[in-house]
Design an enzyme around this catalytic site. Structure first.
Site, PDB file in Angstrom:
ATOM      1  N   PHE A 158      34.956  43.893  40.268  1.00 27.52           N
ATOM      2  CA  PHE A 158      34.894  45.007  41.195  1.00 27.52           C
ATOM      3  C   PHE A 158      35.100  46.349  40.504  1.00 27.52           C
ATOM      4  CE2 PHE A 158      39.233  43.527  40.872  1.00 27.52           C
ATOM      5  CZ  PHE A 158      39.936  44.697  40.611  1.00 27.52           C
ATOM      6  N   ASP A 199      40.294  37.226  53.006  1.00 29.94           N
ATOM      7  CA  ASP A 199      40.668  36.843  51.634  1.00 29.94           C
ATOM      8  C   ASP A 199      42.180  36.939  51.445  1.00 29.94           C
ATOM      9  OD1 ASP A 199      40.148  35.895  49.085  1.00 29.94           O
ATOM     10  OD2 ASP A 199      39.767  37.864  48.239  1.00 29.94           O
TER      11      ASP A 199
END
Length: 276
Positions: free
Chosen positions: A19, A131
């Protein structure tokens, strides 16, 4: 390194991955430490994902959720997200330590109630985290837990029929492994696994080495819930209430609060002590 904001001075790197990079910075304008997530966007899907994360973060504010401060664009194709800094690290550190020195029931109750409060707020705001795992739960300066990392979170819509596998395999609910859209009850499953780890120091799926093995277990197991015999009372009931393979059989957050006296008492003692 220049982060594209002259008020931010890098002190260290907190983490990195596909990311981007997360930095610990000094906000010179406010003379305070902040966490800065720098995300490089290479595809259209990544642009939509970061826009969604910023939107969700900007709309939520709760003491058990990491606080969004601002976002900015340091350069073309890059976005910076500035958030509060939680100096205690992640819940993973507590869990690793619990394998050596088991936590007390009071410590477990405090951790679980922190997560319930944060998750309850998110669900009231129609946010599905998707998540939830120890690495995405931070510890503040007072030792309290804060839910973080909304990179794949979503606003729940009844018309959302997208079938996509998202999340971390060891914490994904059984239905999500087979393409069902994550929902509130998927977060409850992850909450049960986290409680299991806090108490026992390990994930019950630890012996399954691949995504295929996990899916095979969920598909073929004759017992449609996790066997929680390793967990000591009173947390055995809490975990088994969350870790039902069938989503409709899992307790809701109100049920988790009201069906466990220790949690009920601690929860309502803390409920009106919010410090925004």
């Amino acid at each position: 390194m220049d982060l594209g904001d002259r008020n931010l001075r890098i002190e260290s790197v907190l983490g990195n991955g596909s990311f981007g990079v997360v930095y610990l910075c000094r906000d010179l304008a406010k003379n305070s430490k902040v966490c800065v997530k720098i995300v490089k966007m290479k595809h259209v899907a990544e642009v939509q994902a970061i826009k969604s994360e910023i939107y969700i973060l900007s709309k939520i504010k709760h003491p058990r959720v990491i606080q969004f401060l601002r976002s900015y664009i340091p350069s073309h194709g890059t976005v910076g997200i500035v958030m509060e800094y939680a100096p205690g690290g992640t819940l993973k550190k507590i869990i690793d330590r619990s394998a050596i020195r088991p936590p007390t029931d009071s410590q477990i109750c405090s951790n679980i109630c922190d997560l319930i409060m944060g998750l309850e707020y998110l669900h009231i705001r129609h946010v599905v985290h998707r998540d939830l795992k120890p690495e995405n739960i931070l510890i503040d300066s007072k030792g309290r837990l804060k839910i973080a990392d909304f990179g794949i979170s979503a606003i729940k819509h009844s018309s959302n029929k997208q079938r996509v596998v998202v999340g971390s395999p060891l914490y994904m609910a059984p239905e999500c492994h087979f393409g069902s859209t994550p929902n509130f009850q998927s977060d409850i499953w992850a909450l049960g696994l986290i409680c299991y780890e806090i108490v026992c120091g390990t994930n019950p799926l630890r012996k399954l080495n691949s995504l295929e093995q996990i899916r095979y277990y969920f598909k073929m197991s004759s017992i449609r819930h996790f066997n929680c015999i390793e967990i000591r009372k009173p947390w055995k009931f809490f975990c088994s209430s969350c870790l039902q393979f069938e989503p409709t059989q899992r307790f809701t957050i109100p049920q988790l609060i009201s069906n466990h006296f220790t949690i009920t008492l601690h929860y309502y003692n803390q409920y009106f002590k919010y410090d925004y």
